[in-house]
Design a protein around this motif. Structure first.
Motif, short mmCIF file in Angstrom:
data_model
loop_
_atom_site.label_atom_id
_atom_site.label_comp_id
_atom_site.label_asym_id
_atom_site.label_seq_id
_atom_site.Cartn_x
_atom_site.Cartn_y
_atom_site.Cartn_z
N TYR A 247 0.83 -1.45 0.14
CA TYR A 247 0.11 -0.04 0.05
C TYR A 247 0.71 1.33 0.19
N ALA A 248 2.07 1.24 0.63
CA ALA A 248 2.92 2.46 0.76
C ALA A 248 3.57 2.70 -0.79
N ILE A 249 4.00 1.65 -1.19
CA ILE A 249 4.43 1.56 -2.60
C ILE A 249 3.49 2.19 -3.47
N ALA A 250 2.24 1.64 -3.47
CA ALA A 250 1.10 2.50 -4.24
C ALA A 250 0.97 3.87 -3.89
N GLY A 251 1.28 4.34 -3.02
CA GLY A 251 1.06 5.73 -2.65
C GLY A 251 -0.45 5.80 -1.86
N LYS A 252 -0.86 4.83 -1.27
CA LYS A 252 -2.19 4.73 -0.71
C LYS A 252 -2.15 5.05 0.85
N VAL A 253 -0.84 4.93 1.33
CA VAL A 253 -0.60 5.16 2.79
C VAL A 253 -0.36 6.94 3.02
N ASP A 254 -1.22 7.33 3.73
CA ASP A 254 -1.15 8.95 4.07
C ASP A 254 0.18 9.22 5.05
N LEU B 183 10.91 -1.00 8.93
CA LEU B 183 10.39 -0.45 7.76
C LEU B 183 11.39 0.03 6.66
N GLU B 184 12.45 -0.47 6.78
CA GLU B 184 13.81 -0.16 6.17
C GLU B 184 13.47 -0.07 4.49
N ALA B 185 12.68 -1.22 4.23
CA ALA B 185 12.09 -1.05 2.45
C ALA B 185 11.16 -0.36 2.31
N PHE B 186 10.29 0.56 3.06
CA PHE B 186 9.49 1.22 2.62
C PHE B 186 9.78 2.72 2.17
N PRO B 187 8.91 3.20 1.02
CA PRO B 187 9.24 4.37 0.62
C PRO B 187 9.18 5.54 1.94
N GLU B 188 9.86 6.66 1.45
CA GLU B 188 9.78 7.81 2.31
C GLU B 188 8.23 8.25 2.38
N LEU B 189 7.85 8.35 3.71
CA LEU B 189 6.36 8.56 4.05
C LEU B 189 6.62 9.48 5.31
#
Length: 101
Positions: free
Chosen positions: A9-16, A61-67
């Motif tokens: 969801y984070a990679i898809a840009g759905k996590v605020d 969360l190391e692999a997560f995009p910057e959020l």
């Protein structure tokens, strides 16, 4: 929501935003906020996944995009006094998701 789903969801840009909630006893819980709703991180058995620290959360969360990433301290004052807790007593502090390398 497990870690794999949360990352997708984070990679898809759905996590605020991601919120790391600090609880009494040195326990942290992670939630993803999407469209105003909170989705806590769960383990492979569907149980809430506890984290040990901010650094432990960053490792997970190391692999997560910057959020946007926030540390939330809940107030235990009302609970100690026997009153109901409300979200207005929480302290929300923006922190960095990834440490400089």
């Amino acid at each position: 929501m497990n870690l794999h789903e949360m990352n997708a969801y984070a990679i898809a840009g759905k996590v605020d935003e991601l919120n790391l909630i600090s609880l009494e006893g040195g326990i942290y819980l992670l939630e993803a906020r999407m469209h105003g709703a909170a989705y806590p991180l769960s383990d492979t058995h569907g149980q809430v996944f506890p984290l040990r620290s901010v650094e432990h959360a960053r490792e997970v969360l190391e692999a997560f995009p910057e959020l946007p990433f926030n540390l939330i301290h809940t107030s235990v004052h009302d609970e100690m006094c026997g009153l109901s807790a409300n979200g207005e007593d929480s302290l929300k502090v923006p922190i960095t998701l990834h440490t400089g390398g």
